[in-house]
Motif scaffolding. Structure first.
Motif, PDB file in Angstrom:
ATOM      1  N   PHE A   8       4.951  -0.195   0.391  1.00 45.49           N
ATOM      2  CA  PHE A   8       4.419  -0.276   1.753  1.00 45.49           C
ATOM      3  C   PHE A   8       5.461  -1.003   2.606  1.00 45.49           C
ATOM      4  O   PHE A   8       5.957  -2.057   2.209  1.00 45.49           O
ATOM      5  N   VAL A   9       5.800  -0.432   3.766  1.00 48.73           N
ATOM      6  CA  VAL A   9       6.781  -1.032   4.667  1.00 48.73           C
ATOM      7  C   VAL A   9       6.089  -1.477   5.947  1.00 48.73           C
ATOM      8  O   VAL A   9       5.429  -0.680   6.615  1.00 48.73           O
ATOM      9  N   ASN A  10       6.233  -2.743   6.278  1.00 53.32           N
ATOM     10  CA  ASN A  10       5.697  -3.308   7.515  1.00 53.32           C
ATOM     11  C   ASN A  10       6.883  -3.646   8.412  1.00 53.32           C
ATOM     12  O   ASN A  10       7.717  -4.486   8.065  1.00 53.32           O
ATOM     13  N   ASP A  20      15.602   1.615  10.874  1.00 60.65           N
ATOM     14  CA  ASP A  20      15.905   0.993   9.586  1.00 60.65           C
ATOM     15  C   ASP A  20      14.757   1.178   8.598  1.00 60.65           C
ATOM     16  O   ASP A  20      14.980   1.378   7.391  1.00 60.65           O
ATOM     17  N   ALA A  21      13.525   1.081   9.113  1.00 62.38           N
ATOM     18  CA  ALA A  21      12.354   1.207   8.239  1.00 62.38           C
ATOM     19  C   ALA A  21      12.297   2.587   7.590  1.00 62.38           C
ATOM     20  O   ALA A  21      11.869   2.729   6.435  1.00 62.38           O
ATOM     21  N   GLN A  22      12.744   3.615   8.312  1.00 62.68           N
ATOM     22  CA  GLN A  22      12.774   4.954   7.727  1.00 62.68           C
ATOM     23  C   GLN A  22      13.834   5.036   6.629  1.00 62.68           C
ATOM     24  O   GLN A  22      13.629   5.691   5.603  1.00 62.68           O
ATOM     25  N   GLN A  23      14.964   4.353   6.819  1.00 62.18           N
ATOM     26  CA  GLN A  23      15.971   4.282   5.757  1.00 62.18           C
ATOM     27  C   GLN A  23      15.381   3.616   4.512  1.00 62.18           C
ATOM     28  O   GLN A  23      15.596   4.078   3.381  1.00 62.18           O
ATOM     29  N   ILE A  24      14.642   2.536   4.720  1.00 66.51           N
ATOM     30  CA  ILE A  24      14.027   1.811   3.600  1.00 66.51           C
ATOM     31  C   ILE A  24      13.055   2.720   2.855  1.00 66.51           C
ATOM     32  O   ILE A  24      13.067   2.797   1.614  1.00 66.51           O
ATOM     33  N   GLU A  25      12.206   3.430   3.603  1.00 67.59           N
ATOM     34  CA  GLU A  25      11.220   4.306   2.961  1.00 67.59           C
ATOM     35  C   GLU A  25      11.910   5.378   2.126  1.00 67.59           C
ATOM     36  O   GLU A  25      11.503   5.663   0.993  1.00 67.59           O
ATOM     37  N   LEU A  28      13.359   3.917  -1.064  1.00 66.41           N
ATOM     38  CA  LEU A  28      12.315   3.648  -2.063  1.00 66.41           C
ATOM     39  C   LEU A  28      11.824   4.933  -2.718  1.00 66.41           C
ATOM     40  O   LEU A  28      11.521   4.959  -3.920  1.00 66.41           O
ATOM     41  N   GLU A  29      11.760   6.001  -1.944  1.00 68.24           N
ATOM     42  CA  GLU A  29      11.284   7.267  -2.510  1.00 68.24           C
ATOM     43  C   GLU A  29      12.317   7.898  -3.435  1.00 68.24           C
ATOM     44  O   GLU A  29      11.964   8.675  -4.319  1.00 68.24           O
ATOM     45  N   ARG A  30      13.580   7.560  -3.266  1.00 72.57           N
ATOM     46  CA  ARG A  30      14.588   8.020  -4.220  1.00 72.57           C
ATOM     47  C   ARG A  30      14.369   7.386  -5.592  1.00 72.57           C
ATOM     48  O   ARG A  30      14.838   7.919  -6.600  1.00 72.57           O
ATOM     49  N   TYR A  31      13.682   6.264  -5.610  1.00 71.08           N
ATOM     50  CA  TYR A  31      13.337   5.616  -6.883  1.00 71.08           C
ATOM     51  C   TYR A  31      12.043   6.177  -7.480  1.00 71.08           C
ATOM     52  O   TYR A  31      11.570   5.688  -8.495  1.00 71.08           O
ATOM     53  N   GLY A  32      11.448   7.151  -6.809  1.00 69.88           N
ATOM     54  CA  GLY A  32      10.217   7.747  -7.322  1.00 69.88           C
ATOM     55  C   GLY A  32       8.955   7.044  -6.875  1.00 69.88           C
ATOM     56  O   GLY A  32       7.863   7.364  -7.359  1.00 69.88           O
ATOM     57  N   LEU A  33       9.061   6.091  -5.960  1.00 69.21           N
ATOM     58  CA  LEU A  33       7.877   5.378  -5.461  1.00 69.21           C
ATOM     59  C   LEU A  33       7.137   6.224  -4.443  1.00 69.21           C
ATOM     60  O   LEU A  33       7.722   7.001  -3.693  1.00 69.21           O
ATOM     61  N   LYS A  34       5.826   6.051  -4.395  1.00 66.14           N
ATOM     62  CA  LYS A  34       4.965   6.758  -3.450  1.00 66.14           C
ATOM     63  C   LYS A  34       4.483   5.782  -2.377  1.00 66.14           C
ATOM     64  O   LYS A  34       4.203   4.624  -2.669  1.00 66.14           O
ATOM     65  N   ILE A 105      21.768  -2.194   3.130  1.00 61.22           N
ATOM     66  CA  ILE A 105      21.161  -1.150   2.298  1.00 61.22           C
ATOM     67  C   ILE A 105      21.664  -1.269   0.863  1.00 61.22           C
ATOM     68  O   ILE A 105      20.888  -1.165  -0.104  1.00 61.22           O
ATOM     69  N   GLN A 106      22.957  -1.503   0.694  1.00 63.98           N
ATOM     70  CA  GLN A 106      23.503  -1.661  -0.659  1.00 63.98           C
ATOM     71  C   GLN A 106      22.876  -2.861  -1.362  1.00 63.98           C
ATOM     72  O   GLN A 106      22.548  -2.792  -2.553  1.00 63.98           O
TER      73      GLN A 106
END
Length: 427
Positions: A8-10, A20-25, A28-34, A105-106
């Protein structure tokens, strides 16, 4: 340790933070998170903070505490401008912190790799400024960040200390990203950055060149620019702007004060006359452009005379919208150490007076469109009422069906107020 499954991103703060929040999401989804529907259901929670003012940092602290309190088992990451513990010390169990900077990001990716993810991976060549996005949530407008950082050095601003030195996204990367967003159905692209007008300074390019590469992309819709410094409104930029009708005639041209003495103390780098010259050049080049702005009231040393100068200058420009901020000291800035701090009651009184002027100017600008047809991008439809923005960034409401969301529709303006317009679709 159980494998983590959800996130969850706040996000707090400006357009750049929203991007930036879209980059974070997408990381995270590249790691398989929903994506979780609410913070209580997130195994990983990211609070992307804002530190532009002391109040913003305080809100960031409150949000971190709330996330920890409501979901004590989650791994809480703190990112963004106020991620440094000095700005958002919550006095509780330590959280993962990734302050802003060229490689954030890195660094976030490195910390994620230490956790039990459903899909462990190593991403090669992961760089913050080239990690492009392909969606922007459920919005109809998508932000495209092409620049980050600032070195202008305004005396009231801490952002250069937090976001660091200016840096650009390569035009090829921006074009690829804009193409992906357009293909995903976004009808308006907002070109943004911490100081977007600085784009290209370090690479022998310019914001105008960036726009020349974006305007003719297949199926590109509206293009809108975020905040500009008056000195960044070059003849080259206005030439490109005026030649392409899909670049919206709306400029957010930050003023901060209309008094030369206050502008000098703020270290803004221009005079009121130079600002007004930029306004006149834009009006000569564009179709009745809308000027929105920010003004700080009660800056240290702002006398009654200086305030009246600022008030008169704002009235002279005729903004379509003004964001009026009452000055409050920001630690670690030059302005916070200045003498002649303004009494709070006086500053509030001045702010109210300027806000009233802002409402009057907004109404006068909106009245120009009475009875005319305005193109509106339908951003949402609720209970049969559609809402969105005109080309000139005027909020609009009108009767609309849900299947017309995300369409650009002609609306006949029937009523104008200081907050926007209303009308009927004139198909």
């Amino acid at each position: 340790m159980n494998t983590l499954q959800t996130y969850f991103v706040n996000v707090l703060g400006c357009k750049v933070n929203q991007y930036d929040a879209q980059q974070i999401e997408q990381l995270l989804e590249r790691y398989g998170l929903k994506k979780a529907e609410q913070s209580d259901d997130g195994d990983i929670i990211v609070v992307h903070t804002c530190g532009v003012t002391a109040a913003a940092a305080q809100k960031s602290r409150q949000t971190i505490r709330k996330m920890q309190r409501n979901n004590p088992l989650a791994h809480v990451f703190v990112t963004g401008c106020a991620a440094d513990i000095e700005l958002t010390d919550v006095g509780q169990d330590p959280v993962f912190r990734v302050p802003a900077g060229a490689d954030w990001i890195q660094r976030l990716d490195q910390q994620l790799n230490e956790l039990a993810m459903p899909e462990k991976h190593e991403m090669e060549n992961l760089e913050t400024d080239t990690f492009t996005i392909s969606r922007f949530g459920d919005h109809t407008r998508a932000f495209l960040k092409v620049q980050d950082g600032c070195d202008i050095g305004c005396s009231f601003c801490i952002i250069p200390q937090l976001r660091k030195e200016p840096r650009d996204k390569a035009i090829a990367d921006a074009v690829r990203e804009a193409s992906a967003l357009t293909e995903a159905g976004y009808r308006e692209i907002v070109v943004t950055g911490v100081s977007v007008g600085l784009y290209g300074r370090g690479r022998g390019s310019s914001l105008a060149e960036m726009l020349r590469n974006l305007v003719n992309l297949p199926n590109i819709g509206r293009i809108r620019l975020s905040s500009l410094h008056p000195g960044e409104l070059t003849d080259e930029l206005l030439e490109v702007w005026s030649a392409h009708s899909n670049i919206m005639p709306h400029l957010h041209l930050s003023l901060q004060s209309g008094s030369d003495a206050v502008l000098h103390a703020m270290r803004r780098g221009y005079t009121a006359e130079e600002y007004y010259d930029a306004v006149l050049r834009a009006r000569a080049a564009l179709d009745n452009p809308a000027f929105t702005t920010d003004v700080i009231v009660g800056f240290p040393g702002e006398t009654d005379t200086y305030f009246e100068e600022s008030y008169a200058f704002c009235k002279k420009v005729g903004f379509s919208q003004m964001h009026v901020f009452t000055y409050s000291p920001r630690p670690k800035t030059m302005a916070a150490k200045m003498g002649h701090q303004i009494n709070g009651a006086i500053a509030m009184e001045r702010s109210e007076k300027l806000r009233e002027l802002g409402e009057t100017m907004a109404l006068n600008y909106h009245r120009q469109f009475q009875g005319l047809e305005a193109e509106v991008l339908v951003e949402r439809v609720k209970d049969g009422i559609g809402s969105g923005y005109t080309r000139h960034y005027i909020p609009a409401e009108f009767a609309c069906s849900e299947d017309q969301q995300n369409a650009v529709l002609p609306v006949r303006v029937a009523e104008t107020t200081s907050t926007g317009i209303s009308g009927v679709i004139s198909l």
